[in-house]
Motif scaffolding. Structure first.
Motif: not given
Length: 239
Positions: A40, A43, A45, A48, A96, A165, A177-178, A180
């Motif tokens: 990961t 930054h 997570t 959502t 990010e 996003w 995040t992944e 993104r």
């Protein structure tokens, strides 16, 4: 690896040109992401949300964030802008994105491309994060159909749909995040000359230049151009 030239204007989403290109599941809110197969990002997570605003102010704030250059060869300067009227920190988003573009599994692994986040002065390209309505307006001005769902690449501007996003894609089973990282790496891949690729075979990692939102076709979702050993994750050119 040789780069494939790509048009300056494209609807990317990773990219699709209309809802007819999307699987039915891509037009609904995705389920909670599962545990990722890759390390990961450093930054934190974020949580959502269940939904995102359909429209914003239509104006943008440039992130007051900058950093040192990463990579070698040509260093492309970029700015990050976030649309007003949404609850997203432009500075946080910029940092990010900076982390994504500086990651050793990213495009800097090719040894000839680098990136630098800037907040003023000249920029080679701008990454805008915008609400679906604003994405449609910007992309539509170039004749691209995003239908409130996907991203696009217009001239020197990467337009990131806030919906993608914040909510990710049902075709991607990793943390937000992944996903993104996939958005940024796919779009910036176009900026440095890469075209679309296809799945190299069942059970293999999907190339980052594959339009993964359209379906994985037996491949495994993947957000990085290179693996941890510096090998390019490549597929055949998309038809």
């Amino acid at each position: 690896m040789s780069a494939t030239s790509a048009p300056a204007d494209r609807s990317d989403g990773n990219d699709v040109t209309g809802p007819s290109d999307l699987p039915t599941s891509a037009l609904s809110t995705p389920s909670a992401p599962a545990t990722s197969k890759t390390p990961t990002p450093t930054h934190t997570t974020p949580t959502t949300p269940a939904s995102v605003p359909k429209s914003g102010s239509g104006t943008f704030t440039t992130a007051k964030a900058s950093g040192s250059a990463s990579g070698h060869g040509r260093i492309r300067r970029y700015k990050v802008e976030v649309e007003g009227g949404i609850e997203l920190s432009s500075s946080s988003a910029a940092h990010e994105i900076q982390g994504i573009l500086a990651d050793p599994r990213g495009w800097t692994a090719d040894g000839r491309d680098g990136f630098q986040l800037v907040s003023s002065g000249y920029a080679d390209f701008v990454i805008k994060i915008a609400t679906p309505d604003t994405v449609d307006a910007i992309c539509g001005s170039a004749g691209l159909l995003t239908h409130g769902e996907v991203n696009c690449d217009v001239g020197a501007t990467v337009v990131v749909n806030l919906k993608r996003w914040m909510l990710g894609s049902p075709e991607f089973d990793g943390p937000i995040t992944e996903y993104r990282a996939l958005i940024i790496n796919h779009e910036v891949g176009h900026r440095i000359g890469h075209g679309h690729e296809s799945c190299p075979g069942p059970g293999k990692l999907a190339p980052v230049m594959m339009q993964q939102i359209k379906g994985l076709h037996g491949c495994l979702a993947n957000e990085w151009p290179y693996d941890s050993k510096g090998r390019y994750i490549q597929g055949p050119p998309a038809p």
